[in-house]
Design a protein around this motif. Structure first.
Motif, PDB file in Angstrom:
ATOM      1  N   VAL B   9      -5.014  50.483 -14.348  1.00 12.31           N
ATOM      2  CA  VAL B   9      -3.800  50.631 -14.124  1.00 12.31           C
ATOM      3  C   VAL B   9      -3.601  50.030 -12.563  1.00 12.31           C
ATOM      4  CG1 VAL B   9      -1.917  52.282 -13.581  1.00 12.31           C
ATOM      5  CG2 VAL B   9      -3.277  52.588 -15.454  1.00 12.31           C
ATOM      6  N   LEU B  10      -2.933  48.925 -12.682  1.00  8.67           N
ATOM      7  CA  LEU B  10      -2.554  48.539 -11.090  1.00  8.67           C
ATOM      8  C   LEU B  10      -1.671  49.183 -10.470  1.00  8.67           C
ATOM      9  CD1 LEU B  10      -2.719  44.462 -11.725  1.00  8.67           C
ATOM     10  CD2 LEU B  10      -4.537  46.107 -11.351  1.00  8.67           C
ATOM     11  N   GLN B  11      -1.942  49.589  -8.993  1.00 11.05           N
ATOM     12  CA  GLN B  11      -1.238  50.437  -8.456  1.00 11.05           C
ATOM     13  C   GLN B  11      -0.949  49.902  -6.909  1.00 11.05           C
ATOM     14  OE1 GLN B  11      -3.173  54.237  -8.377  1.00 11.05           O
ATOM     15  NE2 GLN B  11      -2.047  54.826 -10.165  1.00 11.05           N
ATOM     16  N   LEU B  12       0.123  49.835  -6.217  1.00 12.82           N
ATOM     17  CA  LEU B  12       0.420  49.423  -4.886  1.00 12.82           C
ATOM     18  C   LEU B  12       0.042  50.646  -3.909  1.00 12.82           C
ATOM     19  CD1 LEU B  12       3.737  47.359  -4.810  1.00 12.82           C
ATOM     20  CD2 LEU B  12       1.424  46.585  -4.025  1.00 12.82           C
ATOM     21  N   GLU B  13      -0.539  50.632  -3.220  1.00 13.65           N
ATOM     22  CA  GLU B  13      -0.846  51.416  -2.124  1.00 13.65           C
ATOM     23  C   GLU B  13      -0.937  51.134  -0.580  1.00 13.65           C
ATOM     24  OE1 GLU B  13      -3.306  54.914  -3.668  1.00 13.65           O
ATOM     25  OE2 GLU B  13      -4.792  54.008  -2.360  1.00 13.65           O
ATOM     26  N   ARG B  14      -0.679  52.131   0.131  1.00  7.64           N
ATOM     27  CA  ARG B  14      -0.571  51.770   1.784  1.00  7.64           C
ATOM     28  C   ARG B  14      -0.636  53.187   2.381  1.00  7.64           C
ATOM     29  NH1 ARG B  14       3.646  49.058   6.031  1.00  7.64           N
ATOM     30  NH2 ARG B  14       2.561  49.923   7.755  1.00  7.64           N
ATOM     31  N   GLN B  15      -1.458  53.536   3.421  1.00  8.62           N
ATOM     32  CA  GLN B  15      -1.584  54.360   4.275  1.00  8.62           C
ATOM     33  C   GLN B  15      -0.899  54.402   5.611  1.00  8.62           C
ATOM     34  OE1 GLN B  15      -5.706  56.132   4.418  1.00  8.62           O
ATOM     35  NE2 GLN B  15      -5.292  57.212   6.666  1.00  8.62           N
ATOM     36  N   LYS B  59       5.462  53.907 -17.328  1.00  9.73           N
ATOM     37  CA  LYS B  59       5.893  53.082 -18.539  1.00  9.73           C
ATOM     38  C   LYS B  59       5.074  51.988 -19.208  1.00  9.73           C
ATOM     39  CE  LYS B  59      10.678  54.649 -19.293  1.00  9.73           C
ATOM     40  NZ  LYS B  59      11.923  54.183 -19.114  1.00  9.73           N
ATOM     41  N   ILE B  60       4.616  51.176 -17.920  1.00 13.95           N
ATOM     42  CA  ILE B  60       3.878  49.826 -18.592  1.00 13.95           C
ATOM     43  C   ILE B  60       2.621  49.972 -18.067  1.00 13.95           C
ATOM     44  CG2 ILE B  60       6.054  48.544 -18.501  1.00 13.95           C
ATOM     45  CD1 ILE B  60       5.103  47.397 -15.670  1.00 13.95           C
ATOM     46  N   ARG B  65       8.137  44.700 -11.063  1.00 19.40           N
ATOM     47  CA  ARG B  65       8.734  43.969  -9.759  1.00 19.40           C
ATOM     48  C   ARG B  65       9.221  45.185  -9.016  1.00 19.40           C
ATOM     49  NH1 ARG B  65      13.676  42.674  -7.932  1.00 19.40           N
ATOM     50  NH2 ARG B  65      13.967  40.989  -6.600  1.00 19.40           N
ATOM     51  N   ASN B  66       9.954  46.236  -9.575  1.00 14.62           N
ATOM     52  CA  ASN B  66      10.530  47.286  -8.799  1.00 14.62           C
ATOM     53  C   ASN B  66       9.665  48.121  -8.032  1.00 14.62           C
ATOM     54  OD1 ASN B  66      12.714  49.090  -8.310  1.00 14.62           O
ATOM     55  ND2 ASN B  66      11.932  50.514  -9.780  1.00 14.62           N
ATOM     56  N   ASP B  67       8.358  48.052  -8.187  1.00 15.72           N
ATOM     57  CA  ASP B  67       7.296  48.756  -7.321  1.00 15.72           C
ATOM     58  C   ASP B  67       7.149  47.966  -6.076  1.00 15.72           C
ATOM     59  OD1 ASP B  67       6.251  50.768  -9.300  1.00 15.72           O
ATOM     60  OD2 ASP B  67       5.826  49.354 -10.418  1.00 15.72           O
ATOM     61  N   PHE B  68       7.252  46.672  -6.064  1.00 16.36           N
ATOM     62  CA  PHE B  68       7.243  45.942  -4.818  1.00 16.36           C
ATOM     63  C   PHE B  68       8.486  46.205  -4.179  1.00 16.36           C
ATOM     64  CE2 PHE B  68       4.325  44.018  -7.992  1.00 16.36           C
ATOM     65  CZ  PHE B  68       3.090  43.556  -6.920  1.00 16.36           C
ATOM     66  N   VAL B  69       9.672  46.196  -4.655  1.00 23.85           N
ATOM     67  CA  VAL B  69      10.901  46.498  -4.088  1.00 23.85           C
ATOM     68  C   VAL B  69      10.655  47.821  -3.265  1.00 23.85           C
ATOM     69  CG1 VAL B  69      13.302  46.929  -4.327  1.00 23.85           C
ATOM     70  CG2 VAL B  69      12.334  45.000  -5.598  1.00 23.85           C
ATOM     71  N   MET B  70      10.205  48.904  -4.095  1.00 25.01           N
ATOM     72  CA  MET B  70      10.069  50.275  -3.637  1.00 25.01           C
ATOM     73  C   MET B  70       9.049  50.038  -2.412  1.00 25.01           C
ATOM     74  SD  MET B  70      12.242  51.962  -5.020  1.00 25.01           S
ATOM     75  CE  MET B  70      12.187  53.544  -4.766  1.00 25.01           C
TER      76      MET B  70
END
Lengths: 77, 77
Positions: B9-15, B59-60, B65-70
């Motif tokens: 599962v790919l996830q966008l992460e930042r500290q 869900k996916i 794209r919405n994750d990058f927007v968030m």
């Protein structure tokens, strides 16, 4: 509560479940208020429907009696 | 932001870093408010001095794209 060994650091951890994000975040804030009052701060992992609370003592890189006290106080929130 | 692969599962992460616990928790609440407004909820890991924000689409089981927007909106908080 379970005891987790993370790279040799023992931690007390419990997952609390909630019906949505807002109630999970409200619990995170309650634990945060307790943490500020006591001057001892856990790791709080907040997601939709759950909060994982992790207590340990950074100074001793493991568990102190106080962590067990904080775990019991977390249960009582 | 980094892209993390957690069991496929790919996830966008930042500290994000803060000078204390209270300011970290305040940021968690800001992101939480954004999440509630948008109906899309991240994982928020709050500790003394930092918050790790993780966005992905359950869900996916990966990134939309919405994750990058968030992520961009999180930076703007």
């Amino acid at each position: 509560w379970s005891v987790e060994d993370r790279d040799g650091v023992l931690q007390l951890e419990r997952q609390f479940e909630f019906p949505d994000f807002a109630q999970a975040l409200a619990f995170t804030n309650k634990v945060g208020e307790l943490a500020e009052t006591e001057g001892h701060h856990p790791k709080l992992t907040t997601e939709w429907g759950s909060v994982v609370v992790t207590w340990w003592s950074h100074k001793i890189k493991g568990l102190h009696r106080n962590d067990f006290v904080m775990a019991a106080r977390t249960d009582a929130l």
